[in-house]
Design a protein around this motif. Structure first.
Motif, PDB file in Angstrom:
ATOM      1  N   PRO A  37     -16.796  11.969   8.705  1.00 35.91           N
ATOM      2  CA  PRO A  37     -15.905  13.120   8.937  1.00 35.91           C
ATOM      3  C   PRO A  37     -15.209  13.515   7.638  1.00 35.91           C
ATOM      4  O   PRO A  37     -15.247  12.778   6.643  1.00 35.91           O
ATOM      5  CB  PRO A  37     -14.909  12.573   9.964  1.00 35.91           C
ATOM      6  N   HIS A  38     -14.569  14.669   7.640  1.00 37.28           N
ATOM      7  CA  HIS A  38     -13.827  15.116   6.456  1.00 37.28           C
ATOM      8  C   HIS A  38     -12.381  14.647   6.493  1.00 37.28           C
ATOM      9  O   HIS A  38     -11.674  14.708   5.478  1.00 37.28           O
ATOM     10  CB  HIS A  38     -13.875  16.643   6.350  1.00 37.28           C
ATOM     11  N   GLU A  39     -11.931  14.188   7.648  1.00 41.94           N
ATOM     12  CA  GLU A  39     -10.547  13.752   7.784  1.00 41.94           C
ATOM     13  C   GLU A  39     -10.498  12.363   8.428  1.00 41.94           C
ATOM     14  O   GLU A  39     -11.434  11.947   9.114  1.00 41.94           O
ATOM     15  CB  GLU A  39      -9.759  14.737   8.652  1.00 41.94           C
ATOM     16  N   GLY A  40      -9.392  11.664   8.188  1.00 44.83           N
ATOM     17  CA  GLY A  40      -9.177  10.376   8.829  1.00 44.83           C
ATOM     18  C   GLY A  40      -9.906   9.208   8.187  1.00 44.83           C
ATOM     19  O   GLY A  40      -9.975   8.124   8.773  1.00 44.83           O
ATOM     20  N   LEU A  41     -10.436   9.403   6.992  1.00 42.21           N
ATOM     21  CA  LEU A  41     -11.145   8.324   6.317  1.00 42.21           C
ATOM     22  C   LEU A  41     -10.167   7.403   5.585  1.00 42.21           C
ATOM     23  O   LEU A  41      -9.095   7.826   5.155  1.00 42.21           O
ATOM     24  CB  LEU A  41     -12.152   8.895   5.317  1.00 42.21           C
ATOM     25  N   LEU A  42     -10.551   6.150   5.424  1.00 41.42           N
ATOM     26  CA  LEU A  42      -9.768   5.217   4.620  1.00 41.42           C
ATOM     27  C   LEU A  42      -9.906   5.587   3.146  1.00 41.42           C
ATOM     28  O   LEU A  42     -10.835   6.306   2.747  1.00 41.42           O
ATOM     29  CB  LEU A  42     -10.248   3.791   4.873  1.00 41.42           C
ATOM     30  N   GLU A  51     -20.520  13.291   3.736  1.00 37.28           N
ATOM     31  CA  GLU A  51     -21.823  12.766   3.330  1.00 37.28           C
ATOM     32  C   GLU A  51     -22.502  12.059   4.509  1.00 37.28           C
ATOM     33  O   GLU A  51     -21.860  11.725   5.505  1.00 37.28           O
ATOM     34  CB  GLU A  51     -21.646  11.772   2.178  1.00 37.28           C
ATOM     35  N   PRO A  52     -23.816  11.814   4.406  1.00 37.83           N
ATOM     36  CA  PRO A  52     -24.495  11.076   5.482  1.00 37.83           C
ATOM     37  C   PRO A  52     -23.853   9.708   5.708  1.00 37.83           C
ATOM     38  O   PRO A  52     -23.467   9.030   4.745  1.00 37.83           O
ATOM     39  CB  PRO A  52     -25.926  10.924   4.953  1.00 37.83           C
TER      40      PRO A  52
END
Length: 200
Positions: A37-42, A51-52
């Motif tokens: 996803p584009h949001e909520g990443l560490l 990205e894949p």
């Protein structure tokens, strides 16, 4: 139905790895299965936004999953994929099976590393073990046309170092764990050897 899917850790290049394998093998394709996803990443995942996340590879009917992540882990020779080039799978044409084996070997050798040379061994007229440019190891073997037909792709586990001589124990355990599992061919060494034996 395939019950176990081999997952391969990739260092941010899973899509390229999948495309490479699709170019090496006939009847093989790869596709992006999911994306980050584009949001909520560490924090350590921020560079992978959009990205894949996983790339699927259908290698002549066998599913592989490529996990797109970071440099935390790398493939190693303890797990490899054995490719059985059985003449039966090539219309009983041993020359065609050997030619396909040699073509795949050449593709893996481009940027790869030989672990066992491609040549004749007591167990096969043509066998080689190679680590490809992405660190994944493959054992290519020209199978005996008169023997039992095996799948084209078989995951292979190496029991060495502190777990040497425990492969049979692991097989017995896996047969108990998986209800549809059954014992295949078991070929013991003729002579006990190796560091685990010497350490006793």
């Amino acid at each position: 139905m395939q019950n176990i899917v081999t997952n391969i850790w990739c260092n941010g290049n899973a899509e390229a790895v999948g495309q490479f394998y699709a170019s090496v093998f006939p009847n093989t394709r790869s596709w992006v299965e999911s994306r980050y996803p584009h949001e909520g990443l560490l924090d350590f995942q921020q560079s992978l936004a959009g990205e894949p996340l996983t790339v699927a590879v259908d290698l002549d009917g066998m599913r592989l999953t490529l996990i797109n992540a970071g440099p935390e882990f790398t493939p190693n020779p303890s797990i490899s994929l054995m490719l059985n080039f059985d003449p039966i799978l090539f219309g009983d044409d041993a020359m065609a099976a050997r030619a396909q084996l040699d073509a795949v070997w050449a593709a893996f050798l481009d940027g790869g590393t030989v672990l066992m040379p491609l040549q004749e061994y007591p167990f096969s007229p043509r066998f080689g073990w190679v680590q490809d440019r992405y660190g994944v190891t493959w054992q290519l073997i020209l199978s005996d046309a008169s023997g039992e037909v095996r799948p084209f792709v078989m995951p292979s586990l190496l029991f060495g170092g502190p777990v040497q001589d425990r492969a049979a124990e692991a097989v017995d355990y896996y047969i108990q764990v998986f209800p549809d599992a059954e014992l295949g061919m078991r070929v013991p060494y003729e002579v006990d050897s190796g560091p685990r034996r010497r350490a006793r």
